[in-house]
Design a protein around this motif. Structure first.
Motif, PDB file in Angstrom:
ATOM      1  N   GLY A   1       0.910  -1.482  -0.144  1.00 45.95           N
ATOM      2  CA  GLY A   1      -0.055   0.325  -0.227  1.00 45.95           C
ATOM      3  C   GLY A   1       1.098   1.520   0.205  1.00 45.95           C
ATOM      4  O   GLY A   1       0.486   2.078  -1.021  1.00 45.95           O
ATOM      5  N   ILE A   2       1.964   1.313   0.941  1.00 45.03           N
ATOM      6  CA  ILE A   2       2.739   2.630   0.588  1.00 45.03           C
ATOM      7  C   ILE A   2       3.420   2.681  -0.021  1.00 45.03           C
ATOM      8  O   ILE A   2       3.818   3.699  -1.043  1.00 45.03           O
ATOM      9  CB  ILE A   2       3.544   2.443   1.965  1.00 45.03           C
ATOM     10  CG1 ILE A   2       3.530   2.486   3.336  1.00 45.03           C
ATOM     11  CG2 ILE A   2       5.190   3.432   1.620  1.00 45.03           C
ATOM     12  CD1 ILE A   2       4.065   2.044   4.755  1.00 45.03           C
ATOM     13  N   SER A   3       3.792   1.405  -0.911  1.00 45.95           N
ATOM     14  CA  SER A   3       4.513   1.292  -2.449  1.00 45.95           C
ATOM     15  C   SER A   3       3.834   1.836  -3.123  1.00 45.95           C
ATOM     16  O   SER A   3       4.144   2.839  -4.399  1.00 45.95           O
ATOM     17  CB  SER A   3       4.885  -0.315  -2.589  1.00 45.95           C
ATOM     18  OG  SER A   3       5.694  -0.145  -2.113  1.00 45.95           O
ATOM     19  N   TYR A   4       2.344   1.423  -3.135  1.00 43.14           N
ATOM     20  CA  TYR A   4       1.619   2.008  -4.653  1.00 43.14           C
ATOM     21  C   TYR A   4       1.643   3.659  -4.242  1.00 43.14           C
ATOM     22  O   TYR A   4       1.191   4.833  -5.425  1.00 43.14           O
ATOM     23  CB  TYR A   4       0.145   1.187  -4.134  1.00 43.14           C
ATOM     24  CG  TYR A   4       0.105   0.166  -5.641  1.00 43.14           C
ATOM     25  CD1 TYR A   4       0.793   0.032  -6.498  1.00 43.14           C
ATOM     26  CD2 TYR A   4      -0.211  -1.196  -4.479  1.00 43.14           C
ATOM     27  CE1 TYR A   4       0.993  -1.134  -7.342  1.00 43.14           C
ATOM     28  CE2 TYR A   4      -0.386  -2.276  -5.205  1.00 43.14           C
ATOM     29  CZ  TYR A   4       0.558  -2.243  -7.280  1.00 43.14           C
ATOM     30  OH  TYR A   4       0.260  -3.241  -7.141  1.00 43.14           O
TER      31      TYR A   4
ATOM     32  N   GLN B   1      -4.815  -1.436  -0.801  1.00 46.87           N
ATOM     33  CA  GLN B   1      -4.400  -2.832   0.146  1.00 46.87           C
ATOM     34  C   GLN B   1      -4.259  -2.666   0.636  1.00 46.87           C
ATOM     35  O   GLN B   1      -4.656  -3.154   2.365  1.00 46.87           O
ATOM     36  CB  GLN B   1      -2.889  -2.848  -0.318  1.00 46.87           C
ATOM     37  CG  GLN B   1      -2.324  -3.181  -1.355  1.00 46.87           C
ATOM     38  CD  GLN B   1      -2.748  -4.598  -2.021  1.00 46.87           C
ATOM     39  OE1 GLN B   1      -2.440  -4.991  -0.458  1.00 46.87           O
ATOM     40  NE2 GLN B   1      -2.686  -4.575  -2.929  1.00 46.87           N
ATOM     41  N   PHE B   2      -4.794  -1.273   1.855  1.00 46.42           N
ATOM     42  CA  PHE B   2      -5.280  -0.485   3.175  1.00 46.42           C
ATOM     43  C   PHE B   2      -5.873  -1.372   3.396  1.00 46.42           C
ATOM     44  O   PHE B   2      -6.397  -1.245   4.919  1.00 46.42           O
ATOM     45  CB  PHE B   2      -4.822   1.220   3.346  1.00 46.42           C
ATOM     46  CG  PHE B   2      -3.404   1.059   2.762  1.00 46.42           C
ATOM     47  CD1 PHE B   2      -2.764   0.599   4.082  1.00 46.42           C
ATOM     48  CD2 PHE B   2      -3.246   2.163   1.897  1.00 46.42           C
ATOM     49  CE1 PHE B   2      -1.240   1.308   4.058  1.00 46.42           C
ATOM     50  CE2 PHE B   2      -1.551   2.622   1.910  1.00 46.42           C
ATOM     51  CZ  PHE B   2      -0.630   2.121   2.902  1.00 46.42           C
ATOM     52  N   GLU B   3      -7.232  -0.941   2.709  1.00 46.58           N
ATOM     53  CA  GLU B   3      -8.427  -1.386   3.292  1.00 46.58           C
ATOM     54  C   GLU B   3      -8.677  -3.397   3.117  1.00 46.58           C
ATOM     55  O   GLU B   3      -9.414  -4.081   4.049  1.00 46.58           O
ATOM     56  CB  GLU B   3      -9.854  -1.385   1.960  1.00 46.58           C
ATOM     57  CG  GLU B   3     -10.143   0.131   1.458  1.00 46.58           C
ATOM     58  CD  GLU B   3     -11.064   0.272   0.275  1.00 46.58           C
ATOM     59  OE1 GLU B   3     -11.190   0.575   0.150  1.00 46.58           O
ATOM     60  OE2 GLU B   3     -11.223  -0.677  -0.427  1.00 46.58           O
ATOM     61  N   GLU B   4      -7.177  -3.541   2.571  1.00 43.99           N
ATOM     62  CA  GLU B   4      -7.315  -5.276   2.611  1.00 43.99           C
ATOM     63  C   GLU B   4      -7.060  -5.405   3.732  1.00 43.99           C
ATOM     64  O   GLU B   4      -7.195  -6.601   4.861  1.00 43.99           O
ATOM     65  CB  GLU B   4      -6.337  -5.822   1.500  1.00 43.99           C
ATOM     66  CG  GLU B   4      -7.763  -6.100   0.380  1.00 43.99           C
ATOM     67  CD  GLU B   4      -8.712  -7.335   0.428  1.00 43.99           C
ATOM     68  OE1 GLU B   4      -8.724  -7.824   1.638  1.00 43.99           O
ATOM     69  OE2 GLU B   4      -9.869  -6.297  -0.050  1.00 43.99           O
TER      70      GLU B   4
END
Length: 747
Positions: A647-650, A662-665
Motif C-alpha cells: 500500500g505504501i509503495s502504491y 491494499q490498506f482496506e485489505e
C-alpha cells in the motif's frame, strides 16, 4: 513457601481450599444432574415473549455509551439487536444429559468458571463499585454473555442472575453465528439459541425433547455446529481485547492480542517473516486436542473427543475449587511439549576477549575468583503466541538462575521466591507493568486507569530472549559449580492472590516449564556432548542472533548470524537474517548483498523477497519493489506487513486506487492497524470520500500512542529502581557491586 512442580515431578499435594463448589465423584456419572425438560414453545410465542421482555428491560436500562447498544463498552451483539431472556439459553445441565463427557470436562474448565471465580470477581467488582455496573459489560461480554445480552448489567436489574455460576455455557459458544472482523472484546454475533433445526434447516429456538434430537442428530448438529467454531477467528472474539475510550475516558489502548500473535506466528502460515516454519495449527489444535472419552459422549468420533477443558495456563481456578483432575491435566499440558528451549549458551570471563560459545562445544578453563557472565537464551519454540499472552500484569513467568557449589549451596540465586511467597523483584520475568497517570503500578487489574506500560518482557512466538547473569566464583571453590536456568510459571501473581484472598491462603503451585543445567569444573573443562533436548549448534547461534536483534545489539547479531551460515552455508534464512539485521542497522548495501545470496540459494524465499523489496525502495527501483511485494501478497494474502508495504509503495507511486485497496485489505486482517487508518484518511479525502476520511482520521487519533504516556512510565521506573533495568533491552542481572566487577577485571 509455595511448592514447586518441576518438569520431572508429579503433582501430589492437595491444599485446603476456601471453597468447594459442585462436589462430585470425578470417576463416576453421578455428577450428571437430573434435568426436567421443558415443552417447546411456538416461534411466534417466543418472539412475543422476547419483545415483551426486552420492552420491560429497556424501560430502566442504563445504556450509558450509546442509546440502543446493549453491550458497549463491550462488543457483544445478538441477532435481532435487542435483549433476550436468560431462559432462552438452555443451561449446561440440559446439554449434559446426553453429552456427559463434555459436561464433565466443561464443569472443571475455565470457561464454565469464567465469571464466578474470586479472581475475576475481585477485578470486575472494582469496576462496578468505582465506575458503575454498566461498565462491566466490557468484561462480561466475554466472561458472562448471558448477563450482558439479557440486560442484567444495569442498576436495579430485573434479571435473575442464577446463570452466573455457569459462565460460558454450551449454549453461548454454540449459538454464536459469526465474529465481527476480529475486533475482540466479545466481538461475536449471538444467534437466538437453538439445539435443533426443522426439515428446511431453519433454527428452532429453545429446548426440544431429547427424543427429537436422538431421532434427528443431523438436524441437532446443524443447529449447534458450524465450521466457524474450528477457526482461530472464533477464538479471537474474546482472546483479543482493547480498552476503549468509553471505558477509560482517556483513549483507545491495546490490552492483549493473542489472536494477532497467533496470526503472526509460524503456526498460522499467514506470515512470511517468521524465523522458523511449522505445520498449520489453530488455537483449537493446541487447546482442544482429541483424547479418549471415558463417559458417554455422542460428539465423540472413533472413541475420541475434542477436549472441552481448554487446557492452557490457568492453574489458579482449578486449584481454588479443588478440581484436581483439571489441575493435573493443566500441569501436564504446561509440561508436556517442547514449548520452550532453555540454552545456557555462553560464558564470558572477565579479562578474556573471547566468549566461550556455544557452551559445550569448546574447551575452557575456569578459576576461583573469576567473574563470570552467563548468557541464557530462552526460545519460545512451539507456543503459538507470546510468553505470556494475556493479562501479563497478573501472570508470573520468570527465569530462575542458580549457581551452586558441589554441596548444593547457593553461590548466586536470581528469581527466587521469598518467604512471604513474593517473587524476587530483580528476577527476569516475562510480564509487564502497566501504570496510571500518577506513575503508579495498576494493581488489582484496574484496567481503565492504565495510561502506559513501563516495560513488557514478553517473548513473541518464534523469537528468543537473551538474559545475562553475572556472578563471582568464590576463592575457596576447589572442584566444580553447577549453573541452572529454568523458566517457572505461577498463576496468579502472588500479590494479586493476596489482594483477592488475603494472606492466609494455600500456596499456589509453581510449575517448571523448562530448564537446563551444566556442571562447570574448576580448572580444565572439555567438550561435552549435547543433551537430548538441546538445539543443534546452528539453531543455538540463530536464537542468540534473534535475542541480540531484539535488544538492538546489531554487531553482535551480525556475528551470531554469520556463525549460522558458517555451520549451514545452504541455509537461505541465515542470510536473510543478516539482511534483516543490516536493514535495521541501516546498512543497506550490506543488506542487499546477503539478501541476493539468500535468493540465489532459494529463489522461492518469500521472506527474502519481502526484505529485498524494502532495499529496492531505498534504491528508488519502484517497479521491482512493487513486483516483489505483489509476489509476496499473492503467496501470503493475509500478511499484514506485505499488505502495508505494498500500500505504501502504491501510495508513493501515485496510484491511489491500488494503495486504497491494499490498506482496506489490511484492515480486514487487522482493524486496528495505524498505518491503514492514517493512509486511508488521506486517500479517502483526496478521493472526495469525506465521511470515510473523517472516520479513519478519528480512528488514527484515538489509536495512536499518547505522546505524553511515556512520562508516566518514567515516573514509575524512577520510583522502582529495583526493576527499572527490565525496561532496558540490554541489561545484566548481577549480584556484584561495580567495585567487585572492577576488581575481577573488565569484559
Amino acid at each position: 513457601m509455595p511448592f514447586h512442580i518441576s518438569a520431572q515431578s508429579s503433582y501430589t499435594e492437595k491444599a485446603p481450599h476456601p471453597q468447594q463448589a459442585y462436589p462430585y465423584s470425578q470417576n463416576s456419572q453421578s455428577e450428571q444432574p437430573e434435568y426436567i425438560q421443558a415443552e417447546p414453545q411456538s416461534e411466534a410465542g417466543l418472539n412475543a415473549e422476547r419483545k415483551a421482555y426486552a420492552d420491560k428491560v429497556r424501560q430502566s436500562y442504563n445504556f450509558s455509551v450509546m442509546k440502543g447498544n446493549i453491550s458497549l463498552p463491550g462488543n457483544a451483539t445478538v441477532q435481532g439487536g435487542d435483549f433476550i431472556q436468560p431462559g432462552a439459553f438452555p443451561n449446561a445441565q440440559y446439554c449434559g444429559h446426553c453429552h456427559q463427557e463434555a459436561y464433565h470436562q466443561w464443569r472443571q474448565a475455565l470457561h464454565s468458571n469464567s465469571f464466578r471465580t474470586p479472581f475475576y470477581r475481585a477485578s470486575v467488582n472494582i469496576v462496578m463499585n468505582t465506575k458503575g455496573i454498566q461498565f462491566a459489560r466490557h468484561c462480561d461480554s466475554c466472561h458472562n454473555p448471558i448477563a450482558v445480552l439479557s440486560g442484567g448489567l444495569t442498576q436495579e436489574s430485573i434479571v435473575d442472575r442464577k446463570f452466573d455460576q455457569d459462565g460460558l455455557t454450551c449454549a453461548t459458544c454454540h449459538s454464536i453465528q459469526k465474529v465481527q472482523s476480529t475486533i475482540g472484546n466479545g466481538g461475536y454475533v449471538m444467534g437466538v439459541p437453538a439445539v435443533m433445526t426443522d426439515v428446511d434447516g431453519k433454527r428452532i429456538p429453545g429446548e426440544v425433547p431429547y427424543a427429537d434430537i436422538l431421532a434427528h442428530p443431523d438436524r441437532h448438529a446443524k443447529a449447534v455446529m458450524q465450521p466457524l467454531y474450528r477457526t482461530p477467528e472464533f477464538c479471537a472474539a474474546c482472546h483479543k481485547a482493547n480498552l476503549p475510550t468509553p471505558l477509560n475516558g482517556y483513549k483507545w489502548i491495546r490490552a492483549f492480542t493473542t489472536y494477532d500473535e497467533w496470526q503472526n506466528s509460524k503456526f498460522s502460515q499467514r506470515n512470511p517473516l517468521t524465523f522458523y516454519s511449522a505445520d498449520f495449527t489453530t488455537c483449537q489444535g493446541c487447546h482442544m486436542k482429541r483424547a479418549a472419552n471415558t463417559l458417554p459422549e455422542p460428539g465423540a468420533k472413533n472413541g475420541t473427543f475434542v477436549s472441552h477443558r481448554w487446557e492452557a495456563g490457568n492453574t489458579a481456578v482449578p486449584f481454588y475449587y479443588g478440581f484436581d483432575e483439571q489441575l493435573q491435566k493443566t500441569i501436564a499440558f504446561l509440561r508436556s511439549g517442547n514449548y520452550l528451549n532453555v540454552d545456557l549458551f555462553a560464558l564470558q570471563i572477565a579479562g578474556q576477549d573471547e566468549m566461550i560459545a556455544p557452551l559445550g562445544t569448546k574447551p575452557f578453563t575456569l578459576k576461583p575468583s573469576d567473574v563470570v557472565q552467563a548468557l541464557v537464551v530462552i526460545q519460545n519454540k512451539n507456543i503459538g503466541h507470546s510468553l505470556i499472552p494475556e493479562v501479563r500484569d497478573l501472570y508470573e513467568a520468570w527465569v530462575e538462575f542458580t549457581v551452586k557449589d558441589s554441596a548444593g549451596k547457593d553461590i548466586y540465586h536470581s528469581g527466587f521466591i521469598k518467604p512471604d511467597g513474593m517473587l524476587d523483584e530483580r528476577a527476569h520475568s516475562f510480564t509487564n507493568r502497566p501504570v496510571n497517570s500518577e506513575g503508579t503500578f495498576v494493581d488489582n487489574h484496574k484496567v481503565w486507569t492504565i495510561h502506559s506500560v513501563a516495560y513488557d518482557n514478553t517473548v513473541a512466538a518464534g523469537r528468543s530472549a537473551l538474559v545475562r547473569y553475572e556472578f563471582k566464583i568464590p576463592a575457596d571453590i576447589k572442584d566444580a559449580i553447577t549453573i541452572t536456568a529454568r523458566v517457572n510459571y505461577r498463576h496468579l501473581r502472588q500479590s494479586y492472590i493476596n489482594n483477592v484472598l488475603g494472606k492466609d491462603h494455600p500456596d499456589y503451585p509453581i510449575i517448571e516449564l523448562a530448564s537446563r543445567s551444566r556442571v562447570l569444573k574448576i580448572g580444565e573443562n572439555e567438550i561435552t556432548p549435547p543433551d537430548a533436548g538441546d538445539n543443534p549448534d546452528w539453531m543455538r547461534w540463530n536464537n542468540l542472533g534473534i535475542g541480540y536483534l531484539d535488544q538492538l545489539q546489531y554487531p553482535d547479531a551480525i556475528h551470531a548470524f554469520q556463525e549460522v551460515v558458517k555451520l549451514r552455508p545452504d541455509y537461505a534464512d541465515g542470510y536473510t537474517n543478516l539482511g534483516l539485521t543490516n536493514i535495521e542497522w541501516e546498512k543497506f548495501t550490506d543488506a542487499r548483498t546477503v539478501l541476493d545470496k539468500a535468493l540465489a540459494l532459494n529463489p522461492d524465499s518469500v521472506r527474502a523477497l519481502y526484505y529485498s523489496a524494502l532495499i529496492e525502495r531505498r534504491l528508488s527501483h519502484s517497479e521491482v519493489e512493487i513486483a516483489d511485494l505483489k509476489k509476496v501478497v499473492e503467496m501470503y494474502p493475509q500478511s499484514r506487513d506485505a499488505r502495508r508495504e505494498l500500500g505504501i509503495s502504491y501510495y508513493q507511486q501515485d496510484q491511489p486506487k491500488l494503495a486504497m485497496e491494499q490498506f482496506e485489505e489490511l484492515q480486514k486482517i487487522d482493524p486496528d492497524d495505524l498505518a491503514a487508518h492514517y493512509n486511508l484518511a488521506i486517500l479517502y479525502r483526496r478521493a472526495g470520500m469525506k465521511d470515510k476520511a473523517r472516520r479513519e482520521s478519528a480512528m488514527f487519533v484515538t489509536k495512536k500512542v499518547d505522546p505524553g504516556a511515556p512520562t508516566y512510565s518514567l515516573d514509575f521506573l524512577r520510583k522502582h529502581p529495583e526493576i527499572s533495568t527490565e525496561s532496558v533491552p540490554w541489561h545484566i542481572h548481577s549480584d556484584l557491586s561495580n567495585e567487585e566487577v572492577r576488581s575481577g577485571g573488565q569484559y
